[in-house]
Every structure is written in structure tokens, then in C-alpha cells.
Design an enzyme around this catalytic site. Structure first.
Site, short mmCIF file in Angstrom:
data_model
loop_
_atom_site.label_atom_id
_atom_site.label_comp_id
_atom_site.label_asym_id
_atom_site.label_seq_id
_atom_site.Cartn_x
_atom_site.Cartn_y
_atom_site.Cartn_z
N HIS A 105 -17.37 -1.22 8.60
CA HIS A 105 -15.93 -0.98 8.69
C HIS A 105 -15.76 0.36 9.41
CE1 HIS A 105 -11.69 -1.09 6.99
NE2 HIS A 105 -11.81 0.17 7.40
N VAL A 131 -11.39 7.72 18.70
CA VAL A 131 -12.53 7.35 19.53
C VAL A 131 -12.11 7.00 20.95
CG1 VAL A 131 -14.18 5.46 19.89
CG2 VAL A 131 -14.17 6.69 17.74
N ASN A 169 0.86 -1.18 0.00
CA ASN A 169 0.00 0.00 0.00
C ASN A 169 0.89 1.23 0.00
OD1 ASN A 169 -1.89 2.01 0.36
ND2 ASN A 169 -2.83 1.13 2.19
N GLY A 185 -11.34 6.21 9.16
CA GLY A 185 -12.22 6.25 8.00
C GLY A 185 -13.26 5.17 8.21
N GLY A 211 -13.39 2.75 11.48
CA GLY A 211 -12.07 3.18 11.90
C GLY A 211 -12.02 4.69 11.79
N GLY A 239 -10.66 -0.92 13.19
CA GLY A 239 -10.17 -0.54 14.52
C GLY A 239 -11.24 -0.32 15.57
N ARG A 244 -2.49 -2.24 -3.49
CA ARG A 244 -3.76 -1.55 -3.27
C ARG A 244 -3.76 -0.32 -4.17
NH1 ARG A 244 -5.41 2.97 -0.49
NH2 ARG A 244 -7.59 2.98 0.17
N ARG A 282 -13.41 13.51 9.01
CA ARG A 282 -14.26 13.77 7.84
C ARG A 282 -15.70 13.99 8.28
NH1 ARG A 282 -12.22 8.51 4.47
NH2 ARG A 282 -10.05 9.13 4.16
N LYS A 308 3.55 0.87 3.02
CA LYS A 308 3.27 -0.25 3.91
C LYS A 308 3.41 -1.55 3.12
CE LYS A 308 -0.16 2.21 6.73
NZ LYS A 308 -1.57 2.19 7.18
N GLU A 368 -7.13 -6.78 5.03
CA GLU A 368 -7.03 -6.32 3.65
C GLU A 368 -5.76 -6.84 2.98
OE1 GLU A 368 -8.87 -2.06 3.26
OE2 GLU A 368 -8.09 -2.25 5.30
N HIS A 420 -13.20 1.11 0.59
CA HIS A 420 -13.03 0.00 1.55
C HIS A 420 -13.51 -1.32 0.95
CE1 HIS A 420 -13.27 3.01 5.16
NE2 HIS A 420 -12.02 2.85 4.75
#
Length: 417
Positions: free
Chosen positions: A210, A286, A9, A214, A212, A333, A90, A243, A16, A384, A179
Site C-alpha cells: 500500500h 512522488v 471517515n 502513507g 501512498g 496512489g 473507519r 514520515r 469523508k 477501503e 492500513h
């Protein structure tokens, strides 16, 4: 036969990676290059139960890739570069051109480049990563795994926007969703769980959350994406870490007029300064917000309730799209690790017949519904990188089969088709 596959990625200043042994799914090595383009770069790699961190000059992605391969050889993670059988990348945006992962050749690279207008911050960088590995490992096949591909099964009533069609025709403005690699992994994992329990996975209705920094939700039926919360860009849908998610679109020209903001300033505001960060006035994480809320911080409590409301409302809407529900899945996450968020979401969905087993939820068990719940509720860690490696294996095998068929035709007829 065992194969070593990279899952990669590439970001604007990062790279990564995981090196996996397939099909055993064993992670041989993983890590990240940070601050690429800087003289103060960071290279972190985990292998053989060890974790090593190196500070170094990282002038380019190409340098990072070569440094990675040299490190794998130096640390005897691999004995030869010939052991590497494939590289999966990715890629953020496949537009309407790619409904599946694809073997990377010059034509595919050209199309990814053409689609950069839809993902200007991501596709060019993803191409940089592909080019770097192709140069460093010219004998190894590369596969592009698109974040949008899984959602190409959406029907027009779900992907079209109610704006003049000329903008779809000119600029391909429609819902794409993101995603996709994660949601596809969840779809396949849940179907396998059903079959392991002796239940049919045909027409299985799944809502994958999903959650996280994002966040997106996907309605899935019979392994195909039916609807998803992200849209033309990843900004749409749920409130996220920084966001905004969906807001009244007239807020944008209003702020531009009142504050004299440029289009770029509005984009930065909605992507980097909004969401949980803006409402809590504390953090986009969070965990920080939950802690502050429990200590009586009203803004943190409001941020959590708004976040939960958006999730529950989307799940409720997608139950309608699926005409029912068999499995509600929490992943990523927040979805995997926040028992409180899961509890708050399900409590709002009690009216639809979804009920939590509090003990199972706190313990993070696989199934967390109680006996009265009309659908199963699961916590399923997403992977992923594994999905990228599996797709890379599949596409490389198809490419090899195609090449062998073509070779056979040439041998038999004496000319190519």
C-alpha cells in the site's frame, strides 16, 4: 435485498463519506467536508454525474452530518432518511480489544474512548463522527471498522518489541499495524482472482504494498496478516511522504540533547518534516519528485532510490516470513499509478526471481509479471470504502440475527438471558 450504506471517515477537521448501494457496490454519492470548525468550510459532493461545491460555516461534525443528510434529500439522491440502512465508520485504533469490525453500542464506544491513549489524534475524532450519525439517524445501526483489526492475527514473535515486557503490560506497547482495511481488501480481491482462474486460494501467499503518502507493506497467508511494516504507530516501517519510517532510535535523544527539542517537536519532525519531503527538499508528492529527478535533480533522485530501497528490502524480508510468494500486489496512489516506482522496486527484486513485463507495467494492466517471474505481480486498486460498506452489511446482519434469536428465547422462556 438492496441496502444503502454510508462509509465514513471522520478527521479532526474533515468528514469523508460515500453512500453505496449494497451489494451492487454502486456509489450513489461521495464527498468531503473540509475545514470543520471554521466559518470558511467547504462541502463537496458528487452524485448523478454531477459535482457540486459549497462554501459554508461548518461549526461542528454534527452540523456537517445534518447538512449532508439535508443535501441528499434536497438533491433527491434519496427520498427519505428511512432509505439509509447502516453507517460504517473507519476507526483508527482497536488495540487488542477488536480483531474484527463490531456493532457500535455504548460499551464499544467506551472501549474506543479508552483506547484513545494509543491514537490520541484519531480515536476521539472517530467517536465524534459516530456520535454525530447516531444522533442524526437514531434508528440506523452503526459499525466500527478498525484500521488495526486485520493485523490482530500477528503472532507474538512478529508483534512484540525487544524492550522490557513491563511496558507492554502497562501501556500495551507492541506492533499493531495500520492500513488493515486496505490490506484485507487486497487479500480478498486476490483470492477471488485466483478462484476465478480456477486456482486454489488456500495458503495463498500475498505481499500487499500500500504505497501512498502513507505507506505500508503486509505479508498475508491464507487471508491472514502475518507481518506488517507499520508498528505501534503509523510512523514505523517504510519511508513515506513526510514520515521518516524506521530510523536508529538513538537519533531521538541525541537531537533532543543537541537541539533542545521537546518530545512534541521530535514527533512533528519525524511525522511532518521527514521522509520524501526531507530528502528531496522539494515535496512529499512522488509525482513532483519523479519529475524533478528526470530533470536531473540529485536530491529528488536520492529520495526515490531510498524510497524504493525500503520497499524492496521489506518485500524481500516478508518473502522469508511467508516461506515463498505467490502474489506481489501494488496498490494505493503510488502503487497504482507510478509505473516508474513499480519498475524500480521489481528491478531490485530480480535476484529473488521477480521479473516485470515492461509493456504491461506501463499500461497499468492487472498482471504485470513476465513469463519468467516466479510469482505473479499485480496492480489492484484498493477500495477501503467498499470494504467498510461490506463489513457494515455483514455485522448488521449478524446483529439482526442475534436480536432475532434473543427475541425468540424471550418469547419461549418468558425472560431474558
Amino acid at each position: 435485498m438492496s441496502k444503502k450504506i454510508f462509509a465514513v471517515n471522520a478527521g479532526s477537521s474533515s468528514l469523508k463519506f460515500q453512500l453505496l448501494d449494497m451489494p451492487s457496490k454502486h456509489v450513489i454519492a461521495k464527498g468531503i467536508f473540509e475545514k470543520i470548525g471554521s466559518q470558511q468550510g467547504i462541502f463537496t459532493m458528487e452524485f448523478k454525474g454531477r459535482k457540486e461545491k459549497e462554501l459554508l460555516d461548518l461549526p461542528s461534525h454534527q452540523f456537517a452530518v445534518q447538512h449532508l443528510l439535508d443535501a441528499l434529500l434536497k438533491q433527491q439522491v434519496i427520498r427519505s432518511l428511512d432509505e439509509i440502512d447502516g453507517v460504517g465508520h473507519r476507526v483508527a485504533h482497536g488495540g487488542e480489544s477488536f480483531g474484527d469490525s463490531v456493532y457500535v453500542d455504548e460499551r464499544v464506544m467506551s472501549i474506543i474512548e479508552e483506547l484513545a491513549f494509543l491514537a490520541p489524534s484519531h480515536n476521539p475524532v472517530n467517536l465524534t463522527g459516530i456520535a454525530a450519525f447516531k444522533k442524526a439517524l437514531p434508528q440506523v445501526g452503526n459499525v466500527a471498522v478498525f484500521d488495526t483489526a486485520f493485523h490482530q492475527s500477528l503472532r507474538p514473535e512478529f508483534f512484540c518489541y525487544p524492550i522490557p515486557s513491563r511496558y507492554y503490560e502497562r501501556y500495551q506497547i507492541r506492533k499493531y499495524g495500520f492500513h488493515g482495511t486496505s490490506h484485507q481488501y487486497i487479500a480478498e480481491k486476490v483470492a477471488a482472482l485466483w478462484e476465478e482462474q480456477g486456482e486454489s486460494a488456500a495458503d495463498l501467499r500475498i505481499i500487499s504494498c500500500h504505497l501512498g503518502n502513507g505507506a505500508s507493506i503486509c505479508a498475508i497467508k491464507n487471508g491472514c496478516s502475518v507481518n506488517t511494516s507499520m508498528g505501534f504507530t503509523p510512523l514505523a516501517g517504510l519511508m513515506m511522504g513526510s514520515r521518516s519510517g524506521d530510523i536508529d532510535p538513538m537519533i531521538l535523544p541525541f537531537l533532543m540533547q543537541q537541539e533542545g527539542l521537546t518530545a512534541q517537536a521530535i514527533s512533528d519532525l519525524l511525522n511532518k518534516e521527514s521522509g520524501l519531503l526531507a530528502v528531496s527538499q522539494l515535496s512529499n508528492d512522488v509525482r513532483d519528485i519523479v519529475e524533478a529527478s528526470q530533470q536531473g535533480d540529485g536530491k529528488a533522485a536520492l529520495a526515490l532510490q531510498m524510497f524504493v530501497n525500503r520497499i524492496a528490502q521489506t518485500v524481500a524480508a516478508y518473502i522469508t516470513d511467508l516461506a515463498g510468494l505467490d502474489a506481489l500486489v501494488f496498490t494505493a496512489g503510488i502503487g497504482e499509478h507510478s509505473a516508474l516506482i513499480r519498475e524500480m522496486v521489481i528491478n531490485k527484486l530480480n535476484c529473488l526471481g521477480l521479473f516485470l513485463n515492461p509493456s504491461a507495467n506501463e499500461q497499468g494492466q492487472l498482471f504485470i509479471q513476465n513469463k519468467d517471474s516466479k510469482a505473479k505481480i499485480l496492480i489492484v486498486p484498493t477500495d477501503e470504502e467498499l470494504m467498510i460498506a461490506q463489513d457494515t452489511m455483514r455485522i448488521l446482519e449478524l446483529e439482526q440475527q442475534s436480536s432475532e434469536i434473543q427475541t425468540h428465547k424471550v418469547a419461549r422462556t418468558g425472560h431474558t438471558t
